[in-house]
Design an enzyme around this catalytic site. Sequence first.
Site, PDB file in Angstrom:
ATOM      1  N   HIS A  50      18.486  42.477 -12.428  1.00 48.51           N
ATOM      2  CA  HIS A  50      17.893  42.510 -11.088  1.00 48.51           C
ATOM      3  C   HIS A  50      16.573  43.275 -11.163  1.00 48.51           C
ATOM      4  O   HIS A  50      16.366  44.102 -12.062  1.00 48.51           O
ATOM      5  CB  HIS A  50      18.837  43.192 -10.103  1.00 48.51           C
ATOM      6  CG  HIS A  50      20.058  42.393  -9.786  1.00 48.51           C
ATOM      7  ND1 HIS A  50      20.814  42.616  -8.660  1.00 48.51           N
ATOM      8  CD2 HIS A  50      20.669  41.375 -10.440  1.00 48.51           C
ATOM      9  CE1 HIS A  50      21.823  41.781  -8.627  1.00 48.51           C
ATOM     10  NE2 HIS A  50      21.770  41.013  -9.710  1.00 48.51           N
ATOM     11  N   GLU A  52      15.388  45.735  -9.459  1.00 46.66           N
ATOM     12  CA  GLU A  52      15.513  47.203  -9.403  1.00 46.66           C
ATOM     13  C   GLU A  52      15.965  47.771 -10.746  1.00 46.66           C
ATOM     14  O   GLU A  52      15.415  48.771 -11.215  1.00 46.66           O
ATOM     15  CB  GLU A  52      16.511  47.618  -8.311  1.00 46.66           C
ATOM     16  CG  GLU A  52      16.106  47.212  -6.916  1.00 46.66           C
ATOM     17  CD  GLU A  52      16.630  45.839  -6.493  1.00 46.66           C
ATOM     18  OE1 GLU A  52      16.658  45.583  -5.276  1.00 46.66           O
ATOM     19  OE2 GLU A  52      17.010  45.029  -7.371  1.00 46.66           O
ATOM     20  N   CYS A  80      21.373  45.599  -3.907  1.00 49.08           N
ATOM     21  CA  CYS A  80      22.798  45.271  -3.912  1.00 49.08           C
ATOM     22  C   CYS A  80      23.592  46.507  -4.338  1.00 49.08           C
ATOM     23  O   CYS A  80      23.009  47.507  -4.781  1.00 49.08           O
ATOM     24  CB  CYS A  80      23.051  44.102  -4.861  1.00 49.08           C
ATOM     25  SG  CYS A  80      22.922  44.547  -6.610  1.00 49.08           S
ATOM     26  N   CYS A  83      22.659  47.717  -7.849  1.00 48.28           N
ATOM     27  CA  CYS A  83      21.341  48.340  -7.909  1.00 48.28           C
ATOM     28  C   CYS A  83      21.325  49.687  -7.186  1.00 48.28           C
ATOM     29  O   CYS A  83      20.718  50.641  -7.666  1.00 48.28           O
ATOM     30  CB  CYS A  83      20.285  47.401  -7.341  1.00 48.28           C
ATOM     31  SG  CYS A  83      20.025  45.946  -8.394  1.00 48.28           S
TER      32      CYS A  83
END
Length: 153
Positions: A50, A52, A80, A83
């Site tokens: 992801h 992040e 999410c 993250c």
Amino acid sequence: MEKFMQLAIDKAREGIKKGGGPFGACVVKGGKVIACAHNSVIPNCDSTAHAEVNAIRLAEKKLKTINLSGCTIYSTTEPCPMCFSAIHWARISRIVYGTSTADAKKTGFNELVITDETLKKLGKSKIRLEGGVMKRECSLLFREWKRAGGKAY
């Protein structure tokens, strides 16, 4: 603040062009950009890639520490749970995001609709949260991604 969110948006667009999801993130400390990254889940065949997490990895390497205290992460979409946890473990002080997890879910992403505010309360985290920053501009990333042939995974 908008300057750093715009960098995250630009990274998301770069990621869309490379076959990734419509997400970008930047880690900033003391008004200086430490690292920016985009989502690379599909091209890297890595569910943890992801934006992040990618930005945190780059920032930690650049600063040669896993302690990112005093940093802010700018994310085009509310992080999410995975993250948020990575942000918490890296000791990032503040999250600034554009669209919500619910917005990503509406686009078709397989999101756990647990807000960062809920995670913060449950985990007794000290992370400061600020959502809805440049939300309209961040929302456009979902459309751009779909136009580019993106499909939620």
